[in-house]
Design a protein around this motif. Structure first.
Motif, PDB file in Angstrom:
ATOM      1  N   LEU A   5       1.351  -0.722  -0.453  1.00  0.00           N
ATOM      2  CA  LEU A   5      -0.219   0.287   0.014  1.00  0.00           C
ATOM      3  C   LEU A   5       0.973   1.489   0.211  1.00  0.00           C
ATOM      4  CD1 LEU A   5      -2.688  -0.808   2.933  1.00  0.00           C
ATOM      5  CD2 LEU A   5      -2.782  -0.858   0.286  1.00  0.00           C
ATOM      6  N   THR A   6       0.628   1.897  -0.837  1.00  0.00           N
ATOM      7  CA  THR A   6       1.228   3.271  -0.717  1.00  0.00           C
ATOM      8  C   THR A   6       1.052   3.941   0.721  1.00  0.00           C
ATOM      9  OG1 THR A   6      -0.681   4.991  -1.713  1.00  0.00           O
ATOM     10  CG2 THR A   6       1.069   3.500  -3.028  1.00  0.00           C
ATOM     11  N   THR A   7       1.689   5.367   0.825  1.00  0.00           N
ATOM     12  CA  THR A   7       1.733   6.158   2.255  1.00  0.00           C
ATOM     13  C   THR A   7      -0.046   6.328   2.524  1.00  0.00           C
ATOM     14  OG1 THR A   7       4.084   6.640   2.394  1.00  0.00           O
ATOM     15  CG2 THR A   7       2.881   7.875   3.327  1.00  0.00           C
ATOM     16  N   GLN A   8      -0.150   7.073   0.733  1.00  0.00           N
ATOM     17  CA  GLN A   8      -0.882   7.805   0.634  1.00  0.00           C
ATOM     18  C   GLN A   8      -2.457   6.923   1.138  1.00  0.00           C
ATOM     19  OE1 GLN A   8      -2.333  10.803   0.040  1.00  0.00           O
ATOM     20  NE2 GLN A   8      -4.605   9.970   0.791  1.00  0.00           N
ATOM     21  N   ASP A   9      -2.363   5.621   0.705  1.00  0.00           N
ATOM     22  CA  ASP A   9      -3.695   4.623   0.977  1.00  0.00           C
ATOM     23  C   ASP A   9      -3.283   4.229   2.464  1.00  0.00           C
ATOM     24  OD1 ASP A   9      -3.765   3.892  -1.923  1.00  0.00           O
ATOM     25  OD2 ASP A   9      -2.726   2.495  -1.833  1.00  0.00           O
ATOM     26  N   LYS A  10      -2.077   4.550   3.137  1.00  0.00           N
ATOM     27  CA  LYS A  10      -2.456   4.131   4.656  1.00  0.00           C
ATOM     28  C   LYS A  10      -2.786   5.064   5.924  1.00  0.00           C
ATOM     29  CE  LYS A  10       1.750   1.096   4.482  1.00  0.00           C
ATOM     30  NZ  LYS A  10       3.274   0.794   5.528  1.00  0.00           N
ATOM     31  N   ALA A  11      -2.758   6.190   4.766  1.00  0.00           N
ATOM     32  CA  ALA A  11      -3.028   7.634   6.056  1.00  0.00           C
ATOM     33  C   ALA A  11      -4.953   7.477   5.217  1.00  0.00           C
ATOM     34  CB  ALA A  11      -2.667   8.685   5.267  1.00  0.00           C
ATOM     35  N   THR A  12      -5.279   6.845   4.133  1.00  0.00           N
ATOM     36  CA  THR A  12      -6.416   7.208   3.556  1.00  0.00           C
ATOM     37  C   THR A  12      -7.275   5.571   4.645  1.00  0.00           C
ATOM     38  OG1 THR A  12      -6.724   7.734   1.484  1.00  0.00           O
ATOM     39  CG2 THR A  12      -8.322   6.895   2.105  1.00  0.00           C
ATOM     40  N   ILE A  13      -7.108   4.875   4.526  1.00  0.00           N
ATOM     41  CA  ILE A  13      -7.265   3.881   6.093  1.00  0.00           C
ATOM     42  C   ILE A  13      -7.128   3.866   7.326  1.00  0.00           C
ATOM     43  CG2 ILE A  13      -6.618   1.162   6.867  1.00  0.00           C
ATOM     44  CD1 ILE A  13      -5.957   0.880   3.756  1.00  0.00           C
ATOM     45  N   ARG A  14      -6.179   4.828   7.682  1.00  0.00           N
ATOM     46  CA  ARG A  14      -6.544   5.387   9.142  1.00  0.00           C
ATOM     47  C   ARG A  14      -7.020   6.292   9.043  1.00  0.00           C
ATOM     48  NH1 ARG A  14      -0.862   4.359   8.179  1.00  0.00           N
ATOM     49  NH2 ARG A  14      -0.439   6.171   7.951  1.00  0.00           N
ATOM     50  N   THR A  15      -7.153   7.281   8.391  1.00  0.00           N
ATOM     51  CA  THR A  15      -8.108   8.600   8.191  1.00  0.00           C
ATOM     52  C   THR A  15      -9.786   8.080   8.054  1.00  0.00           C
ATOM     53  OG1 THR A  15      -6.879   9.746   7.115  1.00  0.00           O
ATOM     54  CG2 THR A  15      -9.145  10.582   7.160  1.00  0.00           C
ATOM     55  N   ALA A  16      -9.738   7.602   7.612  1.00  0.00           N
ATOM     56  CA  ALA A  16     -10.984   6.169   7.647  1.00  0.00           C
ATOM     57  C   ALA A  16     -11.455   5.735   8.933  1.00  0.00           C
ATOM     58  CB  ALA A  16     -11.220   5.750   6.442  1.00  0.00           C
ATOM     59  N   ALA A  17     -10.025   5.412   9.292  1.00  0.00           N
ATOM     60  CA  ALA A  17     -11.223   4.136  10.943  1.00  0.00           C
ATOM     61  C   ALA A  17     -11.456   5.257  12.190  1.00  0.00           C
ATOM     62  CB  ALA A  17     -10.091   3.078  11.128  1.00  0.00           C
ATOM     63  N   TYR A  18     -10.139   6.137  12.106  1.00  0.00           N
ATOM     64  CA  TYR A  18     -10.088   6.857  13.409  1.00  0.00           C
ATOM     65  C   TYR A  18     -10.955   8.014  13.357  1.00  0.00           C
ATOM     66  CZ  TYR A  18      -6.308   4.404  15.762  1.00  0.00           C
ATOM     67  OH  TYR A  18      -5.590   3.573  15.786  1.00  0.00           O
ATOM     68  N   GLY A  19     -11.134   8.196  11.892  1.00  0.00           N
ATOM     69  CA  GLY A  19     -12.151   9.207  11.876  1.00  0.00           C
ATOM     70  C   GLY A  19     -13.536   9.343  11.784  1.00  0.00           C
ATOM     71  N   ALA A  20     -13.811   7.960  11.490  1.00  0.00           N
ATOM     72  CA  ALA A  20     -15.514   7.095  12.341  1.00  0.00           C
ATOM     73  C   ALA A  20     -15.447   7.429  13.302  1.00  0.00           C
ATOM     74  CB  ALA A  20     -15.348   6.146  11.580  1.00  0.00           C
ATOM     75  N   VAL A  21     -14.540   6.663  14.278  1.00  0.00           N
ATOM     76  CA  VAL A  21     -14.963   6.958  15.899  1.00  0.00           C
ATOM     77  C   VAL A  21     -14.909   8.210  15.671  1.00  0.00           C
ATOM     78  CG1 VAL A  21     -13.452   6.441  17.661  1.00  0.00           C
ATOM     79  CG2 VAL A  21     -13.453   4.783  16.700  1.00  0.00           C
ATOM     80  N   SER A  22     -14.205   9.559  15.928  1.00  0.00           N
ATOM     81  CA  SER A  22     -14.202  10.886  16.181  1.00  0.00           C
ATOM     82  C   SER A  22     -14.954  10.932  15.949  1.00  0.00           C
ATOM     83  CB  SER A  22     -13.016  11.318  15.814  1.00  0.00           C
ATOM     84  OG  SER A  22     -11.476  11.256  15.794  1.00  0.00           O
ATOM     85  N   LEU A  23     -15.995  10.711  14.366  1.00  0.00           N
ATOM     86  CA  LEU A  23     -16.835  11.367  13.872  1.00  0.00           C
ATOM     87  C   LEU A  23     -18.298  11.002  15.358  1.00  0.00           C
ATOM     88  CD1 LEU A  23     -18.409  13.271  11.588  1.00  0.00           C
ATOM     89  CD2 LEU A  23     -18.388  10.570  10.340  1.00  0.00           C
ATOM     90  N   LEU A  24     -18.391   9.152  15.723  1.00  0.00           N
ATOM     91  CA  LEU A  24     -19.351   8.992  16.360  1.00  0.00           C
ATOM     92  C   LEU A  24     -18.662   9.872  17.713  1.00  0.00           C
ATOM     93  CD1 LEU A  24     -21.144   6.992  16.611  1.00  0.00           C
ATOM     94  CD2 LEU A  24     -19.421   5.083  17.373  1.00  0.00           C
ATOM     95  N   ALA A  25     -17.729  10.076  18.426  1.00  0.00           N
ATOM     96  CA  ALA A  25     -17.890  10.841  19.482  1.00  0.00           C
ATOM     97  C   ALA A  25     -18.459  12.561  18.677  1.00  0.00           C
ATOM     98  CB  ALA A  25     -16.515  10.690  19.280  1.00  0.00           C
ATOM     99  N   ALA A  26     -18.069  12.942  18.268  1.00  0.00           N
ATOM    100  CA  ALA A  26     -18.156  14.476  17.753  1.00  0.00           C
ATOM    101  C   ALA A  26     -19.889  14.360  17.864  1.00  0.00           C
ATOM    102  CB  ALA A  26     -17.809  15.167  17.013  1.00  0.00           C
ATOM    103  N   ALA A  27     -20.857  13.612  17.341  1.00  0.00           N
ATOM    104  CA  ALA A  27     -22.603  13.245  16.859  1.00  0.00           C
ATOM    105  C   ALA A  27     -23.369  12.772  18.452  1.00  0.00           C
ATOM    106  CB  ALA A  27     -22.717  12.324  15.909  1.00  0.00           C
ATOM    107  N   GLY A  28     -22.205  12.225  18.995  1.00  0.00           N
ATOM    108  CA  GLY A  28     -22.835  11.988  20.333  1.00  0.00           C
ATOM    109  C   GLY A  28     -22.487  12.111  21.165  1.00  0.00           C
ATOM    110  N   GLY A  29     -21.452  12.746  21.419  1.00  0.00           N
ATOM    111  CA  GLY A  29     -20.667  12.922  22.914  1.00  0.00           C
ATOM    112  C   GLY A  29     -21.617  13.169  24.342  1.00  0.00           C
TER     113      GLY A  29
END
Length: 134
Positions: A5-29
């Motif tokens: 995987l490229t560095t960008q691919d890995k960044a996309t995967i990490r952003t997606a996964a950790y971003g999903a948790v962050s988004l859930l926290a922001a939406a329903g904290g």
């Protein structure tokens, strides 16, 4: 079979996964976003396979901008779909591993509540929809 995987691919995967948790926290904290984020992040750190290796790498590449849930969603939801798409192309079994890992993180993020709020339920639906859109 070696998957590269490229560095960008890995960044996309990490952003997606950790971003999903962050988004859930922001939406329903409701005063406890740190608990949501902590439980979800612990679940992500328990991932295995290629996805686990990518998620365990230094997460400094994750840069969510925006101060509102809508601005975060504009970044995270497309990243979820993109991450699944690139994994389906490079390693189909890892695409399902990624989906399962993110779903587990969402479930874990909500364990401290007797029942999830309507906003968390709706955000979970949107995240799941983005995971399945690829």
């Amino acid at each position: 079979m070696t998957i590269t995987l490229t560095t960008q691919d890995k960044a996309t995967i990490r952003t997606a996964a950790y971003g999903a948790v962050s988004l859930l926290a922001a939406a329903g904290g409701a005063g406890k976003p740190h608990k949501i984020a902590t439980h979800g992040s612990i679940a992500l750190s328990s991932a295995t396979g290629l996805v686990g290796h990518v998620l365990s790498e230094k997460s400094g590449a994750i840069k969510l901008t925006g101060k509102t849930v809508a601005e975060m969603a504009d970044q995270v939801l497309p990243a979820l779909t993109e991450a699944v798409g690139l994994l389906e192309k490079e390693a189909p079994t890892e695409a399902e591993n990624f989906r399962s890992t993110v779903r587990l993180a969402l479930e874990a993020a909500q364990t401290h509540q007797s029942s999830p709020s309507p906003t968390m339920t709706e955000m979970t639906r949107k995240i799941t929809e983005a995971l399945d859109a690829a």
